[in-house]
Scaffold this active site. Structure first.
Site, short mmCIF file in Angstrom:
data_model
loop_
_atom_site.label_atom_id
_atom_site.label_comp_id
_atom_site.label_asym_id
_atom_site.label_seq_id
_atom_site.Cartn_x
_atom_site.Cartn_y
_atom_site.Cartn_z
N SER A 121 0.83 -1.20 0.00
CA SER A 121 0.00 0.00 0.00
C SER A 121 0.87 1.26 0.00
CB SER A 121 -0.97 -0.06 1.19
OG SER A 121 -2.04 0.85 1.05
N ASP A 175 -9.95 -5.02 -4.12
CA ASP A 175 -9.38 -3.99 -3.24
C ASP A 175 -10.28 -2.76 -3.22
OD1 ASP A 175 -7.78 -2.01 -1.98
OD2 ASP A 175 -5.96 -3.02 -2.62
N HIS A 206 -7.96 -5.64 0.33
CA HIS A 206 -6.71 -4.90 0.53
C HIS A 206 -5.85 -5.68 1.52
CE1 HIS A 206 -4.29 -1.35 0.00
NE2 HIS A 206 -4.20 -1.14 1.31
#
Length: 226
Positions: A121, A175, A206
């Protein structure tokens, strides 16, 4: 010249006298302990003696979270994926901190060519940003559930030394934090620019799944050459 302090880190060594290093950056609001379990899941025999370095990001207010102070590699100023979301100053500060960690590995006897920058991320965004501008050839870049930040500046700032650095991008199809299609645009930009980049999609939101861990282990085995 301004001295960049070394971030606090968690470290795991897969063997005595590591010859390689993976500097792995966590996501927004997490910390350096977040990806420790992934190393435990690896087959250590598949890798050379490797030091996994998991830095803790500094704390800062995050605009999209109402200014709440948390561990973050940069401020996210907007939920709008059609506009620049990342704070450039924060990106540059974090890149300098990762450069300091690379220099520390050099001082501990591990050359740039044996170092992978990895991240999830926000951490993956910083890994991509830093690696592609780093002045010496790295072993590879692992970019999980992420995107290319400050994408419009890459062409002017890219390092010739890392124009052929292997990149592995992976993303969850479902996601809801960083949309799959948005990340695919980063992949397409890097591929168009000639980087040797691999892309893999997983049925996850995610996060990461065991299939992905196995693929990461295999990829690391190809770039962390004994």
């Amino acid at each position: 010249m301004t001295h960049t302090p070394i971030l606090p880190t968690v470290e795991i060594e897969t063997g005595a006298n590591p010859t390689h290093a993976v500097i792995w950056l966590h996501g927004l609001g997490a910390d350096g302990h977040d990806f420790e379990p992934v190393v435990d899941a690896f087959d250590e025999a598949a890798l050379p003696p490797t030091r996994f370095v998991f830095p803790h990001a500094p704390t800062r207010p995050v605009t999209i979270n109402g200014g709440y102070v948390m561990r973050a590699w940069y401020d996210i100023v907007s939920q709008d994926f059609s506009a620049r979301r990342e704070d450039p100053e924060g990106v540059h500060q974090s890149a300098a901190q990762i450069e300091a960690l690379i220099a520390r590995e050099n001082a501990r006897g591990i050359p740039d060519a044996n170092i992978v920058l990895a991240g999830f991320s926000q951490g993956g965004a910083i890994a991509l940003h830093t690696a592609l501008r780093h002045p010496k050839r790295l072993a590879g870049v692992l970019a999980l559930s992420t995107y290319l930040p400050l994408a419009d500046t890459l062409a002017a700032e890219a390092s010739d030394a890392n124009r052929d650095v292997p990149i592995f991008m992976a993303h969850g199809r479902d996601d809801g934090v960083i949309p799959h299609d948005f990340a695919l645009k980063s992949f397409a930009q890097l591929k168009q620019a000639g980087y040797p980049i691999a892309w893999q999609t997983y049925f996850v939101e995610h996060g990461i799944v065991m299939e992905e861990v196995r693929d990461i282990e295999q990829w690391l085995g190809t770039v962390l050459v004994r």
